[in-house]
Design a protein around this motif. Structure first.
Motif, short mmCIF file in Angstrom:
data_model
loop_
_atom_site.label_atom_id
_atom_site.label_comp_id
_atom_site.label_asym_id
_atom_site.label_seq_id
_atom_site.Cartn_x
_atom_site.Cartn_y
_atom_site.Cartn_z
N GLN A 144 -23.06 14.65 12.89
CA GLN A 144 -22.73 15.99 13.40
C GLN A 144 -23.90 16.61 14.19
N PHE A 145 -24.36 15.92 15.22
CA PHE A 145 -25.43 16.46 16.06
C PHE A 145 -24.95 17.74 16.74
N VAL A 179 -15.39 7.75 24.96
CA VAL A 179 -15.02 7.88 23.55
C VAL A 179 -16.07 8.68 22.78
N ILE A 180 -17.34 8.33 22.99
CA ILE A 180 -18.43 9.06 22.32
C ILE A 180 -18.40 10.53 22.69
N MET A 181 -18.23 10.83 23.96
CA MET A 181 -18.27 12.23 24.39
C MET A 181 -17.05 13.00 23.91
N GLU A 186 -15.49 17.48 20.18
CA GLU A 186 -14.83 18.10 19.03
C GLU A 186 -15.86 18.70 18.08
N ILE A 187 -16.95 17.99 17.87
CA ILE A 187 -18.01 18.47 16.99
C ILE A 187 -18.63 19.74 17.56
N THR A 188 -18.98 19.69 18.85
CA THR A 188 -19.62 20.83 19.50
C THR A 188 -18.70 22.05 19.49
N VAL A 252 -15.42 24.88 24.41
CA VAL A 252 -15.99 23.62 23.95
C VAL A 252 -17.51 23.66 23.93
N TYR A 253 -18.10 24.27 24.95
CA TYR A 253 -19.56 24.23 25.05
C TYR A 253 -20.24 25.60 25.02
#
Length: 260
Positions: A144-145, A179-181, A186-188, A252-253
């Motif tokens: 969860q960075f 995929v990573i982004m 979602e985490i961000t 999102v950001y």
């Protein structure tokens, strides 16, 4: 001396940036980063000191303690880990492995509550298997960075990696980046939503003509690479000034708010 001069020019945030800031002073025979942080605390006018970057194996208890007790060192650190798979890290010739990375992250979170952690990942390195990529995806979900960037491997002339057989197609590399982004988005977004209703101390960077909003940053955001706190204010803000902002919305950001 440079910090004092910059403060006299109106600078309010200093960023200690190098390939490895944690090695500061070792050319004199001893590591002096903690000493530098203590010295910068005494520079009148400087409000924030940010460190970019720090390798996991160099995150000592002494450094964590120095950051925690410094009134100016922001609770933020960028650890360019690249990957979490021990085998991929070995092929990259990176020191340490997954256990060391996880230990460093745990040490930082325990010693500096609320610290914002950023990292950069590299996918599609020659030999990276689908299983190793899936391991990286699980790692991102688990850790969860707060901030994360991801890039596809591209051979650089003259490097060892450029001589390795590149067995991951360009299409597959880009798929892995995407995929990573998506996972990180979602985490961000979730982390940003949790800040709605809170009051943040922010630094104003300037005015955005397009949106009609003032672009500011909280301690968790490095300039140009992280997110913004977008502030609506009928009273002009001063670039370089600090303000208290009540966060009212998020996407999102970015965060959106007004002066508290």
């Amino acid at each position: 001396a440079e910090a004092r001069w910059l403060a006299g020019q109106g600078v309010r945030e200093l960023i200690l940036v190098a390939q490895d800031p944690t090695a500061y002073g070792e050319d004199t025979g001893q590591n002096r980063l903690c000493e530098l942080l203590a010295g910068l605390d005494e520079v009148e006018g400087i409000e924030w000191v940010r460190i970019l970057y720090a390798y996991p194996e160099r995150i000592t208890g002494e450094l964590v303690a120095a950051m925690a007790r410094s009134p100016k060192a922001v609770p933020y650190l960028d650890l360019p880990i690249q990957h979490c798979s021990d085998e991929v890290l070995r092929r990259m010739n990176r020191r340490g492995g997954r256990a060391g990375i996880e230990a460093a992250l745990a040490r930082l979170r325990a010693g500096i509550p609320g610290i914002a952690l950023r990292t950069t990942l590299l996918v599609g390195y020659p030999g990276e298997t689908e299983a190793q990529f899936e391991e990286l995806c699980d790692f991102v979900r688990a850790q969860q960075f707060d901030r994360l960037g991801c890039f596809a491997f591209s051979p650089e002339e003259g490097t060892v990696a450029a001589r390795l057989p590149d067995d991951v197609s360009e299409e597959e590399k880009q798929r892995r980046v995407d995929v990573i982004m998506r996972i990180q988005a979602e985490i961000t977004a979730q982390k940003q939503a949790q800040r709605v209703g809170s009051t943040l101390r922010v630094l104003c960077d300037g005015y955005d003509e397009g949106s009609g909003l003032w672009l500011c940053r909280a301690a968790a955001d490095a300039p140009e690479i992280d997110t913004n706190v977008c502030v609506q204010s009928e009273t002009p803000l001063i670039p370089g000034g600090f303000y208290e902002v009540l966060v009212e919305e998020s996407d999102v950001y970015d965060l959106y708010g007004r002066l508290a």
